[in-house]
Motif scaffolding. Structure first.
Motif, PDB file in Angstrom:
ATOM      1  N   LEU A  23       0.824  -1.210   0.000  1.00 27.98           N
ATOM      2  CA  LEU A  23       0.000   0.000   0.000  1.00 27.98           C
ATOM      3  C   LEU A  23       0.857   1.258   0.000  1.00 27.98           C
ATOM      4  O   LEU A  23       0.524   2.242  -0.662  1.00 27.98           O
ATOM      5  N   TRP A  24       1.954   1.216   0.734  1.00 26.51           N
ATOM      6  CA  TRP A  24       2.857   2.364   0.758  1.00 26.51           C
ATOM      7  C   TRP A  24       3.437   2.591  -0.638  1.00 26.51           C
ATOM      8  O   TRP A  24       3.523   3.716  -1.122  1.00 26.51           O
ATOM      9  N   TRP A  25       3.839   1.524  -1.302  1.00 29.84           N
ATOM     10  CA  TRP A  25       4.393   1.654  -2.646  1.00 29.84           C
ATOM     11  C   TRP A  25       3.324   2.146  -3.626  1.00 29.84           C
ATOM     12  O   TRP A  25       3.575   3.007  -4.449  1.00 29.84           O
ATOM     13  N   TYR A  26       2.106   1.605  -3.516  1.00 29.11           N
ATOM     14  CA  TYR A  26       1.031   1.953  -4.461  1.00 29.11           C
ATOM     15  C   TYR A  26       0.593   3.410  -4.300  1.00 29.11           C
ATOM     16  O   TYR A  26       0.434   4.135  -5.269  1.00 29.11           O
ATOM     17  N   PHE A  27       0.360   3.844  -3.054  1.00 25.16           N
ATOM     18  CA  PHE A  27      -0.128   5.192  -2.809  1.00 25.16           C
ATOM     19  C   PHE A  27       1.006   6.211  -2.664  1.00 25.16           C
ATOM     20  O   PHE A  27       0.754   7.409  -2.697  1.00 25.16           O
ATOM     21  N   ASP A  28       2.235   5.736  -2.479  1.00 25.52           N
ATOM     22  CA  ASP A  28       3.408   6.596  -2.332  1.00 25.52           C
ATOM     23  C   ASP A  28       3.176   7.679  -1.274  1.00 25.52           C
ATOM     24  O   ASP A  28       3.427   8.859  -1.483  1.00 25.52           O
ATOM     25  N   SER A  29       2.646   7.229  -0.128  1.00 25.20           N
ATOM     26  CA  SER A  29       2.338   8.165   0.944  1.00 25.20           C
ATOM     27  C   SER A  29       2.444   7.465   2.292  1.00 25.20           C
ATOM     28  O   SER A  29       2.158   6.286   2.412  1.00 25.20           O
ATOM     29  N   LEU A  30       2.832   8.224   3.295  1.00 28.35           N
ATOM     30  CA  LEU A  30       2.882   7.671   4.643  1.00 28.35           C
ATOM     31  C   LEU A  30       1.507   7.667   5.297  1.00 28.35           C
ATOM     32  O   LEU A  30       1.357   7.210   6.418  1.00 28.35           O
TER      33      LEU A  30
END
Length: 83
Positions: A23-30
């Motif tokens: 999910l972090w990679w997909y949304f590129d957000s913390l």
């Protein structure tokens, strides 16, 4: 040798870390790290269990949902279903 509870916990931890990283990679957000702890609350009502039966001691008022109790631990009276 690892017990079944430990193995289940490790598999759950690894799956959780994998999902978090994906999910972090997909949304590129913390933001994922802020949202992820609340996911279990979203699925709370989807469990396969129906409403639990509450049983009560007619003598002292002891109440339980646990299936292990047939008799009151305080006075030994048989528990009855609460209506």
């Amino acid at each position: 040798m690892v017990g079944s509870r430990t193995a289940t916990a490790l598999v759950g931890l690894l799956a959780s870390l994998f999902v978090t990283a994906a999910l972090w990679w997909y949304f590129d957000s913390l933001f994922v790290f802020l949202f992820l702890p609340f996911v279990p609350f979203l699925f709370r009502g989807l469990g396969g269990e129906s409403e639990r039966e509450v049983r009560e001691c007619p003598q002292c008022g002891f109440q339980t949902e646990a299936a292990e109790f047939d008799y009151c631990p305080r006075d030994g009276t048989r528990l009855e279903r609460r209506r």
